[in-house]
Design an enzyme around this catalytic site. Structure first.
Site, PDB file in Angstrom:
ATOM      1  N   TYR A 214       0.837  -1.207   0.000  1.00 47.40           N
ATOM      2  CA  TYR A 214       0.000   0.000   0.000  1.00 47.40           C
ATOM      3  C   TYR A 214       0.877   1.263   0.000  1.00 47.40           C
ATOM      4  CZ  TYR A 214      -2.384   4.073   1.408  1.00 47.40           C
ATOM      5  OH  TYR A 214      -2.802   5.368   1.412  1.00 47.40           O
ATOM      6  N   HIS A 266      -2.208   0.675   6.904  1.00 46.48           N
ATOM      7  CA  HIS A 266      -3.374   0.329   6.078  1.00 46.48           C
ATOM      8  C   HIS A 266      -4.068  -0.967   6.472  1.00 46.48           C
ATOM      9  CE1 HIS A 266      -5.738   0.920   2.296  1.00 46.48           C
ATOM     10  NE2 HIS A 266      -5.417   2.173   2.544  1.00 46.48           N
TER      11      HIS A 266
END
Ligand code: GCO
Ligand code: MG
Length: 461
Positions: A214, A266
């Site tokens: 991410y 994340h």
């Protein structure tokens, strides 16, 4: 109900809002406000006082546009006063058509004819209008309307929205900027560049070879070519949890202690690994580590807190008060990172900010590309007015975004600001917005739903 009673009731509503009743109206309306608010102190009669015609919602429009390629949802609430309208952000970029339906088919008919200055009452009644409530679709739909109503109120009162919230607590809003790279050296170069632009807070993300990490795009050679709805994106948490502390070690060695470093985990690694990594990062003094756990695993915050003093930020996926209440009241996080449109707009966000203030939790509203410029403006108005502001995730708008949304908030020396125009101070050029239609591209969703472990099992994005 008699018209007289109705008038009494509406002005009471403004009082309950905690809204400066006087600010809600133009100066020449003040006498009538005092007349109808029982118990309210009577201000001196305004010179030349005369009544404005009652305000009504005449239309609610949903505008979908993608000037930067990201699907945005914006709501325009029109009133019977010629030229008086408000804009709000309802962006749920993964499901824009569903939000559009929630607004056009359900909220619009519910709102037509209502008084747009009854913001709290509209929020409360719209919230339960579907009986089943919460969730990103209904939250964003409600937010589009709610933010637009604050915009209308500011325009009608002739003051910027932050003034309605109690006025500026600060000159401008300090922000953090995103950086990333495929090696610690690449990230370092990106951080140096951001520092040279005046940023003091910088989010650092690292792409890891062979993994869909991410926050950092893969080098082109590694990007899978097949566009298929079954294309797996591979993710293995251990390699990531080993790499990030090394990234921080490198950055601190090269850049020293002054620059504030942030990182977004994340929500995609098992809780025990997240706990290890947050502890490992403590020695490098991050400004905050974001989303160590997924919303389903928030029970782990009470286990993590005693282990480390690394500042923790959480909340972009939250919808429901029961998600943030225990974390805030238990003093288990340091920054609340709610996506304002996800929880229903400025009305609930103001309350969340106040709740957090009592518990020493600071704000860090979610502010990526999938918050529209209208949503960013709303973030900044609130940031300016809350005492417990922490930091704001910044976005530098593209030329196309600036043209579609005249009056976009601007970043200067790492600080965001808004103009002092009445309302949110931002507009929407609908004709231009139509030149950037959203794409109903299904491959967009595959990125979120196809993250898989090496063995093929599905994992959280
Ligand atoms: C952030 C976020 C975003 C989200 C995105 C999802 O902290 O900025 O994590 O980048 O991934 O908003 O649509
Ligand atoms: Mg995030």
């Amino acid at each position: 109900m008699q018209r007289r009673d109705w008038l009494k009731w509406t002005s009471l509503g403004a009082g309950v809002l905690g809204l400066p009743c006087l600010a809600a109206l133009r100066p020449n309306d003040r006498a009538s406000c005092a007349d109808t608010a029982p118990g309210a102190p009577t201000p001196p009669p305004a010179v030349g006082a005369q009544k404005l015609p009652p305000l009504r919602i005449t239309d609610v429009k949903t505008i979908l546009t993608a000037p930067a390629g990201i699907r945005l949802v914006v709501v325009k609430v029109l009133t019977n006063e010629p030229g008086l309208y408000g804009l709000g952000c309802a962006t749920f970029t993964q499901r824009p058509r569903v939000v559009e339906t929630a607004i056009d088919k359900y909220l619009r008919p519910f709102l037509l004819g209502k008084d747009p200055l009854q913001i709290e009452d509209i929020w409360q009644s719209s919230f339960v209008s579907s009986y089943w409530r919460n969730g990103p679709v209904l939250g964003n739909a409600l937010s589009g309307v709610d933010i637009a109503l604050w915009d209308i109120l500011g325009k009608r009162a002739g003051v910027p929205v932050y003034q309605l919230f109690g006025g500026r607590c600060r000159r401008a809003v300090d922000t953090y900027r995103h950086t990333s790279g495929s090696t610690p050296q690449e990230v370092e170069a990106a951080v140096r560049k951001a520092m040279a632009q005046g940023y003091r807070h910088i989010r650092v993300q690292l792409s890891i070879k062979g993994l869909s990490t991410y926050g950092a795009s893969r080098p082109p050679a590694e990007t899978p070519k097949t566009a298929s709805n079954n294309r797996p994106e591979v993710w293995e948490p251990r390699r990531y949890t080993r790499a990030i502390p090394k990234l921080f070690e490198h950055l601190r060695k090269q850049l020293g202690d002054e620059v504030e470093l942030l990182h977004d985990m994340h929500e995609r690694i098992p809780p025990i690994l997240a706990m290890q990594m947050v502890r490992d990062l403590e020695q490098y003094h991050p400004f905050f580590v974001e989303d160590p756990f997924s919303p389903e695993d928030v029970g782990y915050f009470s286990k993590l807190r005693p282990l480390t003093s690394t500042p923790l930020a959480m909340g972009e996926l939250f919808n429901n008060p029961n998600e943030w209440l225990p974390l805030v009241s238990g003093r288990l996080i340091d920054f609340i990172r709610i996506h304002i449109s996800q929880v229903g707009g400025l009305t609930p966000a103001r309350k969340i900010a106040t709740l957090c203030d009592f518990f020493g939790v600071r704000t860090a509203w979610h502010g990526p590309g999938d918050v529209s410029p209208v949503g960013h403006a709303a973030n900044v108005h609130l940031d300016l007015a809350v005492p417990n502001f922490g930091i704001q995730e910044a976005r530098e708008f593209t030329q196309a975004e600036k043209e579609v949304f005249p009056g976009c908030p601007e970043v200067k020396d790492g600080y965001l600001n808004v103009s002092d125009k009445p309302g949110l101070g931002i507009d929407l050029d609908e004709k231009l917005a139509a030149k950037f239609p959203i794409k109903d591209d299904p491959s967009f969703d595959m990125r979120w739903g196809n993250l898989r472990r090496q063995d093929g099992s599905s994992t959280r994005p």
